[in-house]
Design a protein around this motif. Structure first.
Motif, PDB file in Angstrom:
ATOM      1  N   ARG A  29      48.160  39.170  30.547  1.00  0.00           N
ATOM      2  CA  ARG A  29      47.412  39.157  31.812  1.00  0.00           C
ATOM      3  C   ARG A  29      47.904  38.006  32.693  1.00  0.00           C
ATOM      4  NH1 ARG A  29      41.532  40.110  29.290  1.00  0.00           N
ATOM      5  NH2 ARG A  29      40.878  39.398  31.352  1.00  0.00           N
ATOM      6  N   THR A  30      49.132  38.148  33.170  1.00  0.00           N
ATOM      7  CA  THR A  30      49.827  37.089  33.888  1.00  0.00           C
ATOM      8  C   THR A  30      49.114  36.674  35.170  1.00  0.00           C
ATOM      9  OG1 THR A  30      51.882  37.916  32.958  1.00  0.00           O
ATOM     10  CG2 THR A  30      52.072  36.395  34.807  1.00  0.00           C
ATOM     11  N   ASP A  31      48.583  37.614  35.928  1.00  0.00           N
ATOM     12  CA  ASP A  31      47.922  37.259  37.188  1.00  0.00           C
ATOM     13  C   ASP A  31      46.677  36.405  36.945  1.00  0.00           C
ATOM     14  OD1 ASP A  31      49.796  38.450  38.824  1.00  0.00           O
ATOM     15  OD2 ASP A  31      48.755  40.378  38.840  1.00  0.00           O
ATOM     16  N   GLU A  32      45.942  36.693  35.892  1.00  0.00           N
ATOM     17  CA  GLU A  32      44.790  35.859  35.545  1.00  0.00           C
ATOM     18  C   GLU A  32      45.250  34.535  34.961  1.00  0.00           C
ATOM     19  OE1 GLU A  32      41.395  37.992  33.535  1.00  0.00           O
ATOM     20  OE2 GLU A  32      42.890  39.608  33.649  1.00  0.00           O
ATOM     21  N   TRP A  33      46.284  34.602  34.125  1.00  0.00           N
ATOM     22  CA  TRP A  33      46.828  33.407  33.469  1.00  0.00           C
ATOM     23  C   TRP A  33      47.224  32.352  34.498  1.00  0.00           C
ATOM     24  CZ3 TRP A  33      52.001  31.834  33.997  1.00  0.00           C
ATOM     25  CH2 TRP A  33      52.399  30.800  33.143  1.00  0.00           C
ATOM     26  N   VAL A  34      47.890  32.758  35.563  1.00  0.00           N
ATOM     27  CA  VAL A  34      48.397  31.791  36.532  1.00  0.00           C
ATOM     28  C   VAL A  34      47.270  31.060  37.257  1.00  0.00           C
ATOM     29  CG1 VAL A  34      48.708  33.226  38.604  1.00  0.00           C
ATOM     30  CG2 VAL A  34      50.379  31.447  38.064  1.00  0.00           C
ATOM     31  N   THR A  35      46.072  31.648  37.324  1.00  0.00           N
ATOM     32  CA  THR A  35      44.953  30.972  37.987  1.00  0.00           C
ATOM     33  C   THR A  35      44.421  29.796  37.175  1.00  0.00           C
ATOM     34  OG1 THR A  35      43.210  32.386  37.067  1.00  0.00           O
ATOM     35  CG2 THR A  35      44.255  33.111  39.147  1.00  0.00           C
ATOM     36  N   LEU A  36      44.826  29.688  35.922  1.00  0.00           N
ATOM     37  CA  LEU A  36      44.430  28.538  35.099  1.00  0.00           C
ATOM     38  C   LEU A  36      45.181  27.278  35.512  1.00  0.00           C
ATOM     39  CD1 LEU A  36      44.433  30.205  31.573  1.00  0.00           C
ATOM     40  CD2 LEU A  36      42.431  29.677  32.993  1.00  0.00           C
ATOM     41  N   PHE A  37      46.224  27.443  36.324  1.00  0.00           N
ATOM     42  CA  PHE A  37      47.078  26.337  36.729  1.00  0.00           C
ATOM     43  C   PHE A  37      46.739  25.876  38.142  1.00  0.00           C
ATOM     44  CE2 PHE A  37      49.294  28.363  33.335  1.00  0.00           C
ATOM     45  CZ  PHE A  37      50.059  27.382  32.724  1.00  0.00           C
ATOM     46  N   ALA A 122      39.501  21.326  35.494  1.00  0.00           N
ATOM     47  CA  ALA A 122      40.053  21.843  34.234  1.00  0.00           C
ATOM     48  C   ALA A 122      41.187  22.839  34.457  1.00  0.00           C
ATOM     49  CB  ALA A 122      38.954  22.441  33.346  1.00  0.00           C
ATOM     50  N   ARG A 123      41.868  22.724  35.603  1.00  0.00           N
ATOM     51  CA  ARG A 123      43.077  23.518  35.829  1.00  0.00           C
ATOM     52  C   ARG A 123      44.269  22.733  35.282  1.00  0.00           C
ATOM     53  NH1 ARG A 123      42.801  24.545  42.063  1.00  0.00           N
ATOM     54  NH2 ARG A 123      42.519  22.332  41.777  1.00  0.00           N
ATOM     55  N   ILE A 124      45.223  23.437  34.760  1.00  0.00           N
ATOM     56  CA  ILE A 124      46.395  22.807  34.169  1.00  0.00           C
ATOM     57  C   ILE A 124      47.272  22.235  35.291  1.00  0.00           C
ATOM     58  CG2 ILE A 124      48.502  23.200  32.839  1.00  0.00           C
ATOM     59  CD1 ILE A 124      46.888  25.515  31.437  1.00  0.00           C
ATOM     60  N   THR A 125      47.604  20.961  35.178  1.00  0.00           N
ATOM     61  CA  THR A 125      48.506  20.323  36.137  1.00  0.00           C
ATOM     62  C   THR A 125      49.897  20.119  35.537  1.00  0.00           C
ATOM     63  OG1 THR A 125      47.779  18.117  35.475  1.00  0.00           O
ATOM     64  CG2 THR A 125      46.640  19.150  37.360  1.00  0.00           C
ATOM     65  N   HIS A 126      49.945  19.926  34.239  1.00  0.00           N
ATOM     66  CA  HIS A 126      51.227  19.722  33.564  1.00  0.00           C
ATOM     67  C   HIS A 126      51.120  20.269  32.145  1.00  0.00           C
ATOM     68  CE1 HIS A 126      54.543  17.397  31.627  1.00  0.00           C
ATOM     69  NE2 HIS A 126      55.141  17.777  32.743  1.00  0.00           N
ATOM     70  N   TYR A 127      52.037  21.148  31.788  1.00  0.00           N
ATOM     71  CA  TYR A 127      52.048  21.776  30.463  1.00  0.00           C
ATOM     72  C   TYR A 127      53.416  21.521  29.846  1.00  0.00           C
ATOM     73  CZ  TYR A 127      50.654  25.187  26.921  1.00  0.00           C
ATOM     74  OH  TYR A 127      50.291  25.800  25.754  1.00  0.00           O
ATOM     75  N   LEU A 128      53.441  20.703  28.808  1.00  0.00           N
ATOM     76  CA  LEU A 128      54.666  20.389  28.092  1.00  0.00           C
ATOM     77  C   LEU A 128      54.663  21.230  26.824  1.00  0.00           C
ATOM     78  CD1 LEU A 128      57.179  18.587  28.047  1.00  0.00           C
ATOM     79  CD2 LEU A 128      55.762  16.783  27.035  1.00  0.00           C
ATOM     80  N   ASP A 129      55.571  22.193  26.743  1.00  0.00           N
ATOM     81  CA  ASP A 129      55.551  23.241  25.720  1.00  0.00           C
ATOM     82  C   ASP A 129      56.648  23.007  24.685  1.00  0.00           C
ATOM     83  OD1 ASP A 129      54.510  25.523  24.596  1.00  0.00           O
ATOM     84  OD2 ASP A 129      55.461  26.896  26.008  1.00  0.00           O
ATOM     85  N   TYR A 130      56.220  22.564  23.495  1.00  0.00           N
ATOM     86  CA  TYR A 130      57.161  22.338  22.395  1.00  0.00           C
ATOM     87  C   TYR A 130      57.161  23.568  21.490  1.00  0.00           C
ATOM     88  CZ  TYR A 130      57.389  17.458  23.754  1.00  0.00           C
ATOM     89  OH  TYR A 130      57.593  16.291  24.447  1.00  0.00           O
ATOM     90  N   TRP A 131      58.105  24.443  21.745  1.00  0.00           N
ATOM     91  CA  TRP A 131      58.318  25.621  20.918  1.00  0.00           C
ATOM     92  C   TRP A 131      59.822  25.807  20.809  1.00  0.00           C
ATOM     93  CZ3 TRP A 131      60.494  30.242  22.965  1.00  0.00           C
ATOM     94  CH2 TRP A 131      60.729  30.210  24.330  1.00  0.00           C
ATOM     95  N   ASN A 132      60.228  26.645  19.901  1.00  0.00           N
ATOM     96  CA  ASN A 132      61.648  26.820  19.639  1.00  0.00           C
ATOM     97  C   ASN A 132      62.140  28.105  20.297  1.00  0.00           C
ATOM     98  OD1 ASN A 132      64.202  27.117  18.622  1.00  0.00           O
ATOM     99  ND2 ASN A 132      63.615  26.848  16.486  1.00  0.00           N
ATOM    100  N   PRO A 133      62.833  28.021  21.427  1.00  0.00           N
ATOM    101  CA  PRO A 133      63.312  29.229  22.093  1.00  0.00           C
ATOM    102  C   PRO A 133      64.340  29.986  21.268  1.00  0.00           C
ATOM    103  CG  PRO A 133      64.147  27.274  23.188  1.00  0.00           C
ATOM    104  CD  PRO A 133      63.173  26.802  22.166  1.00  0.00           C
ATOM    105  N   LEU A 134      64.967  29.329  20.306  1.00  0.00           N
ATOM    106  CA  LEU A 134      65.931  30.029  19.458  1.00  0.00           C
ATOM    107  C   LEU A 134      65.248  31.100  18.607  1.00  0.00           C
ATOM    108  CD1 LEU A 134      68.182  27.027  18.402  1.00  0.00           C
ATOM    109  CD2 LEU A 134      68.521  28.676  20.261  1.00  0.00           C
TER     110      LEU A 134
END
Length: 147
Positions: A29-37, A122-134
């Motif tokens: 649900r990308t359109d809803e997801w983006v409103t969290l930011f 409580a909107r996200i201003t900065h999200y640092l995502d540590y995951w492995n794209p590989l």
């Protein structure tokens, strides 16, 4: 009331936003997801491979970045743990993703740690995502990041 008790509502709201981020991402649900930011929010991927942006800024860019996700991965996020921080607007979340790369049927599973800053709403201003794209690339070599 102590300062820590005063921080409880803000901490709960920030953690709720991160949990919603995971729920809406998994649901595609990308359109809803983006409103969290926040409008000028930043999403960073410190381990992004060559050709993949390390930084995405602003809601339009975030929406474009995630636009292919629902067609690429069927995933759920499990074992969510929030680690206590001094700053109630800072969330450190640890979780696992488990699912499938839809084009290949290969498993898509990994551990993630996210460091997330939120504003007064409580909107996200900065999200640092540590995951492995590989892991994503191994699940589906044709995976694209971004719109």
């Amino acid at each position: 009331m102590t300062a820590k008790e005063d921080d409880a509502p803000r901490r709960a709201a920030a953690q709720h936003t991160v949990a919603e981020h995971l729920r809406l991402t998994a649901a595609g649900r990308t359109d809803e997801w983006v409103t969290l930011f926040a409008p000028d929010a930043v999403l960073e991927f410190p381990y992004a491979p060559a050709g993949v942006p390390q930084r995405v800024t602003g809601r339009d860019a975030l929406r474009a970045h995630m636009s292919n996700f629902p067609e690429t991965f069927d995933v759920e996020f499990v074992d969510l743990v929030f680690h206590e921080t001094v700053d109630p607007s800072l969330v450190i979340a640890e979780f696992r993703s488990k699912g499938t790369a839809l084009p290949t049927g290969k498993p898509y599973e990994q551990m993630c740690i996210s460091v997330v800053r939120t504003d007064d709403d409580a909107r996200i201003t900065h999200y640092l995502d540590y995951w492995n794209p590989l892991v994503a690339i191994e699940a589906d070599r044709s995976v694209t990041f971004g719109g």
